[in-house]
Write a protein that holds these residues in place. Structure first.
Motif, PDB file in Angstrom:
ATOM      1  N   GLN A  35       0.839  -1.198   0.000  1.00 56.03           N
ATOM      2  CA  GLN A  35       0.000   0.000   0.000  1.00 56.03           C
ATOM      3  C   GLN A  35       0.873   1.246   0.000  1.00 56.03           C
ATOM      4  O   GLN A  35       2.034   1.217   0.381  1.00 56.03           O
ATOM      5  N   ILE A  36       0.247   2.322  -0.440  1.00 59.55           N
ATOM      6  CA  ILE A  36       0.865   3.647  -0.408  1.00 59.55           C
ATOM      7  C   ILE A  36      -0.007   4.498   0.499  1.00 59.55           C
ATOM      8  O   ILE A  36      -1.238   4.433   0.422  1.00 59.55           O
ATOM      9  N   GLN A  37       0.630   5.275   1.376  1.00 64.06           N
ATOM     10  CA  GLN A  37      -0.101   6.230   2.202  1.00 64.06           C
ATOM     11  C   GLN A  37       0.447   7.626   1.930  1.00 64.06           C
ATOM     12  O   GLN A  37       1.664   7.827   1.956  1.00 64.06           O
ATOM     13  N   VAL A  38      -0.463   8.542   1.671  1.00 70.69           N
ATOM     14  CA  VAL A  38      -0.111   9.942   1.421  1.00 70.69           C
ATOM     15  C   VAL A  38      -0.781  10.791   2.493  1.00 70.69           C
ATOM     16  O   VAL A  38      -1.985  10.657   2.722  1.00 70.69           O
ATOM     17  N   PHE A  39       0.007  11.651   3.127  1.00 71.62           N
ATOM     18  CA  PHE A  39      -0.506  12.580   4.130  1.00 71.62           C
ATOM     19  C   PHE A  39      -0.303  13.989   3.590  1.00 71.62           C
ATOM     20  O   PHE A  39       0.812  14.513   3.582  1.00 71.62           O
ATOM     21  N   LYS A  40      -1.412  14.573   3.121  1.00 76.38           N
ATOM     22  CA  LYS A  40      -1.327  15.882   2.465  1.00 76.38           C
ATOM     23  C   LYS A  40      -0.812  16.966   3.411  1.00 76.38           C
ATOM     24  O   LYS A  40       0.026  17.774   3.006  1.00 76.38           O
ATOM     25  N   THR A  41      -1.291  16.999   4.642  1.00 75.51           N
ATOM     26  CA  THR A  41      -0.885  18.053   5.582  1.00 75.51           C
ATOM     27  C   THR A  41       0.618  18.044   5.814  1.00 75.51           C
ATOM     28  O   THR A  41       1.238  19.109   5.857  1.00 75.51           O
ATOM     29  N   PRO A  78      -6.845  14.624  -4.747  1.00 72.68           N
ATOM     30  CA  PRO A  78      -7.942  13.838  -4.163  1.00 72.68           C
ATOM     31  C   PRO A  78      -7.615  13.328  -2.764  1.00 72.68           C
ATOM     32  O   PRO A  78      -6.456  13.283  -2.360  1.00 72.68           O
ATOM     33  N   GLU A  79      -8.648  12.936  -2.044  1.00 74.11           N
ATOM     34  CA  GLU A  79      -8.520  12.279  -0.746  1.00 74.11           C
ATOM     35  C   GLU A  79      -9.379  11.025  -0.787  1.00 74.11           C
ATOM     36  O   GLU A  79     -10.426  11.005  -1.425  1.00 74.11           O
ATOM     37  N   GLY A  80      -8.921   9.981  -0.118  1.00 78.53           N
ATOM     38  CA  GLY A  80      -9.676   8.734  -0.058  1.00 78.53           C
ATOM     39  C   GLY A  80      -8.841   7.549  -0.505  1.00 78.53           C
ATOM     40  O   GLY A  80      -7.620   7.643  -0.643  1.00 78.53           O
ATOM     41  N   LEU A  81      -9.517   6.436  -0.741  1.00 79.00           N
ATOM     42  CA  LEU A  81      -8.884   5.200  -1.186  1.00 79.00           C
ATOM     43  C   LEU A  81      -8.988   5.096  -2.699  1.00 79.00           C
ATOM     44  O   LEU A  81     -10.087   5.190  -3.262  1.00 79.00           O
ATOM     45  N   ILE A  99      -3.413   7.197 -10.709  1.00 81.57           N
ATOM     46  CA  ILE A  99      -4.282   6.961  -9.548  1.00 81.57           C
ATOM     47  C   ILE A  99      -5.715   6.903 -10.061  1.00 81.57           C
ATOM     48  O   ILE A  99      -6.116   7.718 -10.900  1.00 81.57           O
ATOM     49  N   SER A 100      -6.514   5.979  -9.554  1.00 78.71           N
ATOM     50  CA  SER A 100      -7.842   5.680 -10.098  1.00 78.71           C
ATOM     51  C   SER A 100      -8.929   6.723  -9.816  1.00 78.71           C
ATOM     52  O   SER A 100     -10.110   6.408  -9.904  1.00 78.71           O
ATOM     53  N   PRO A 161      -3.163  -0.424  -3.571  1.00 77.76           N
ATOM     54  CA  PRO A 161      -4.031   0.608  -2.985  1.00 77.76           C
ATOM     55  C   PRO A 161      -3.213   1.817  -2.542  1.00 77.76           C
ATOM     56  O   PRO A 161      -2.076   1.692  -2.070  1.00 77.76           O
ATOM     57  N   ILE A 162      -3.801   2.997  -2.723  1.00 79.42           N
ATOM     58  CA  ILE A 162      -3.203   4.246  -2.266  1.00 79.42           C
ATOM     59  C   ILE A 162      -4.243   4.976  -1.440  1.00 79.42           C
ATOM     60  O   ILE A 162      -5.347   5.250  -1.902  1.00 79.42           O
ATOM     61  N   PHE A 163      -3.883   5.238  -0.191  1.00 79.70           N
ATOM     62  CA  PHE A 163      -4.735   5.978   0.739  1.00 79.70           C
ATOM     63  C   PHE A 163      -4.219   7.401   0.793  1.00 79.70           C
ATOM     64  O   PHE A 163      -3.068   7.632   1.170  1.00 79.70           O
ATOM     65  N   ILE A 164      -5.073   8.365   0.437  1.00 81.22           N
ATOM     66  CA  ILE A 164      -4.672   9.770   0.466  1.00 81.22           C
ATOM     67  C   ILE A 164      -5.471  10.436   1.575  1.00 81.22           C
ATOM     68  O   ILE A 164      -6.698  10.530   1.515  1.00 81.22           O
ATOM     69  N   PHE A 165      -4.740  10.854   2.625  1.00 79.85           N
ATOM     70  CA  PHE A 165      -5.343  11.454   3.803  1.00 79.85           C
ATOM     71  C   PHE A 165      -5.207  12.972   3.754  1.00 79.85           C
ATOM     72  O   PHE A 165      -4.266  13.483   3.168  1.00 79.85           O
ATOM     73  N   PRO A 166      -6.152  13.691   4.419  1.00 81.80           N
ATOM     74  CA  PRO A 166      -6.049  15.164   4.450  1.00 81.80           C
ATOM     75  C   PRO A 166      -4.714  15.628   5.023  1.00 81.80           C
ATOM     76  O   PRO A 166      -4.013  14.933   5.695  1.00 81.80           O
TER      77      PRO A 166
END
Length: 166
Positions: A35-41, A78-81, A99-100, A161-166
């Motif tokens: 998985q990939i996790q992105v933390f925008k903040t 974007p944000e989400g899965l 990214i989908s 999967p890539i999770f993009i968090f605020p």
């Protein structure tokens, strides 16, 4: 004389080949990125194998990074899965993986507002572009350095999967 010309020509071709970007595509034989996790903040992206962080990267985002992407041209990431769903070896930004975004609900919401949801969201490099323009300069994508996108391109498979968090 013919041998000498052939030898000089061969040396010239070898020299030109050495000038090319032979390192654009690298191989990876480590643990699978699950998985990939992105933390925008925090402007950080993590590649994980289970709960183990394999790599972490500082990132640039869309020009207006606060809040989720809703419409084409809003400059938001974007944000989400989502999932990695395509690759572009000839990207204008060196290399890129898709990214989908958008999902069907995001398309329906945008249409209900009389707008388009947008698309073409990627993790990509810079290819010498946009240096010095600040950290958030994309149209909604996730940007890393060219040497980093080489690693990411090799490590991450389609379907991850890539999770993009605020």
């Amino acid at each position: 004389m013919n041998r000498r010309t052939l030898l000089l020509g061969g040396c010239a071709l070898a020299s030109l080949a050495a000038c090319g970007d032979s390192g654009k595509f690298i191989t990876y034989d480590g643990p699978v990125v699950t998985q990939i996790q992105v933390f925008k903040t925090n402007r950080m992206m993590y590649l994980l194998h289970g709960d183990e962080v394999l790599k972490k990267y500082k990132i640039g985002l869309g020009g207006d990074p606060i809040g989720p992407k809703q419409f084409e041209g809003d400059g938001k990431t974007p944000e989400g899965l989502y999932y990695i769903n395509r690759r572009n070896p000839n990207s204008a930004y060196y290399l890129s993986i898709g990214i989908s975004y958008p999902n069907p609900q995001q398309v329906a919401y945008a249409q209900s507002q009389g707008k388009q949801a947008g698309g073409d969201i990627f993790i990509h490099g810079r290819d010498g572009k946009n240096k010095g323009l600040g950290r958030d300069w994309t149209a909604g994508c996730i940007a890393v350095k060219d040497k980093e996108i080489r690693e990411i391109y090799a490590m991450v498979q389609d379907g991850t999967p890539i999770f993009i968090f605020p």
